[in-house]
Design a protein around this motif. Structure first.
Motif, short mmCIF file in Angstrom:
data_model
loop_
_atom_site.label_atom_id
_atom_site.label_comp_id
_atom_site.label_asym_id
_atom_site.label_seq_id
_atom_site.Cartn_x
_atom_site.Cartn_y
_atom_site.Cartn_z
N CYS A 59 -9.33 6.19 -2.89
CA CYS A 59 -10.12 5.31 -2.04
C CYS A 59 -11.06 6.17 -1.21
O CYS A 59 -10.62 7.05 -0.48
CB CYS A 59 -9.22 4.47 -1.14
N TYR A 112 -12.67 5.40 1.27
CA TYR A 112 -12.64 5.07 2.69
C TYR A 112 -11.39 5.62 3.39
O TYR A 112 -11.46 6.07 4.52
CB TYR A 112 -12.68 3.55 2.89
N CYS A 113 -10.22 5.58 2.72
CA CYS A 113 -9.00 6.02 3.41
C CYS A 113 -8.23 7.10 2.65
O CYS A 113 -7.31 7.69 3.20
CB CYS A 113 -8.09 4.82 3.69
N THR A 137 -6.26 6.86 -0.03
CA THR A 137 -5.08 6.50 -0.82
C THR A 137 -5.41 6.51 -2.31
O THR A 137 -6.58 6.37 -2.70
CB THR A 137 -4.52 5.11 -0.40
N CYS A 182 -9.43 1.05 -2.12
CA CYS A 182 -8.12 0.39 -2.20
C CYS A 182 -8.29 -1.07 -1.79
O CYS A 182 -9.32 -1.44 -1.22
CB CYS A 182 -7.09 1.11 -1.32
N CYS A 205 -8.97 -1.61 2.09
CA CYS A 205 -10.33 -1.25 2.51
C CYS A 205 -11.35 -2.21 1.91
O CYS A 205 -12.34 -2.58 2.55
CB CYS A 205 -10.65 0.19 2.13
ZN LIG Z 1 -8.60 2.53 1.40
#
Ligand SMILES: [Zn+2]
Length: 302
Positions: free
Chosen positions: A10, A12-13, A15, A40, A43
């Motif tokens: 992901c 953004y994060c 994962t 993910c 997100c």
């Molecule tokens: Zn994410």
């Protein structure tokens, strides 16, 4: 666009579980670039909410009239109501089918982002004007056919959601072009994820003109190396390429962004600079987070 390798995390994060494909520019705005396995589910929920606020907000009418792609086209209204102005200035309402109507898209114009030399904005974003684009039928013919001298429109724009959408496009495009980079180096990730509201510090309108192309939207990712020995990445976004709409610029990657923000500094080019040499400048201003437009637009053929 095909053949883009999955990111497998992901963006953004970080994962690596529950990954979905991400449209860099929303499908609903004719975006066709997909970065596979790059967001993910949780997100994606956050970023779809931003998109909904814009696409089902102030862009909805234009998307209907311009027949923009949608996953639920059958839910689209068949007609729109317009307020027209008579020759004597009084107004009247009339219903039109989508292909008989125009649509005016109002897009906010921001001040330059603080980091690129604009005034200091620590919260929200500065709206300094708005720009309008016409879609659908020819406006002059429309007025003539309806024996009207003008139209009346009222728009409410969620400018923060629009700026967050620009951030999301800028970030996705930078990752697509250059791969993932340390997330803590992006000042706009907290904005995309709704954890921060220092929007105008990193996002603003731009003086840049992008070279001509047939694409609907243009996004240019640029790297600049400063004397402080860090590389900084910005994306320039030209929506509705070929229109008169001004571009936006977004600071995507600034490794020491937290200290820049805490000190209210901007990166400004000096006049007698040597290549790649910048100095910090500090200024101050207020910020706003909502733009309300109540406009009467009168069009007279010249
Ligand atoms: Zn994410």
């Amino acid at each position: 666009m095909q053949g883009i390798k999955p990111l497998n995390e992901c963006m953004y994060c970080g994962t690596i579980e529950d990954l979905t494909d991400e449209h860099i520019i929303p499908l609903a705005l004719w975006g066709d670039i997909i970065l596979p396995k790059s967001s993910c589910k949780s997100c994606a929920e956050i970023t779809s909410k931003i998109e909904r606020k814009v696409l089902k907000g102030f862009m909805q009418d234009t998307r209907n009239v311009a027949n923009a792609p949608s996953r639920r086209k059958n839910k689209r209204p068949k007609s729109v109501e317009r307020t027209l102005l008579n020759q004597d200035g009084t107004s009247f309402q009339k219903t039109f089918s989508l292909n008989e109507s125009y649509s005016i898209l109002t897009v906010p114009e921001f001040s330059k982002a603080t980091i690129f030399g604009g005034a200091t904005i620590v919260q929200g974003i500065n709206v300094i004007g708005h720009q309008q684009l016409a879609f659908g039928v020819n406006m002059f013919e429309f007025l003539e056919d309806n024996n009207a001298q003008g139209i009346q429109e009222s728009t409410s724009i969620d400018v923060i959601s629009f700026a967050r959408l620009l951030a999301k496009i800028a970030y996705g495009m930078a990752v697509l072009h250059n791969g993932i980079f340390p997330r803590e180096e992006s000042p706009i990730l907290p904005i995309i994820l709704n954890e921060s509201d220092d929007v105008g510090f990193w996002i603003g309108s731009s003086d840049s003109l992008l070279s001509e192309s047939k694409a609907k939207h243009l996004v240019l990712t640029k790297h600049q190396k400063y004397s402080f020995s860090y590389v900084h990445t910005k994306s320039i976004i030209q929506l509705f390429n070929g229109s008169e709409l001004e571009a936006f610029e977004v600071a995507v990657r600034v490794p020491n962004w937290k200290s820049i923000y805490e000190n209210n500094f901007s990166l400004t080019n000096t006049n007698n600079r040597k290549e790649n040499e910048f100095y910090f400048q500090s200024t101050h201003t207020e910020s706003h987070s909502k733009l309300q437009t109540d406009g009467k637009i009168t069009i007279k053929p010249s």
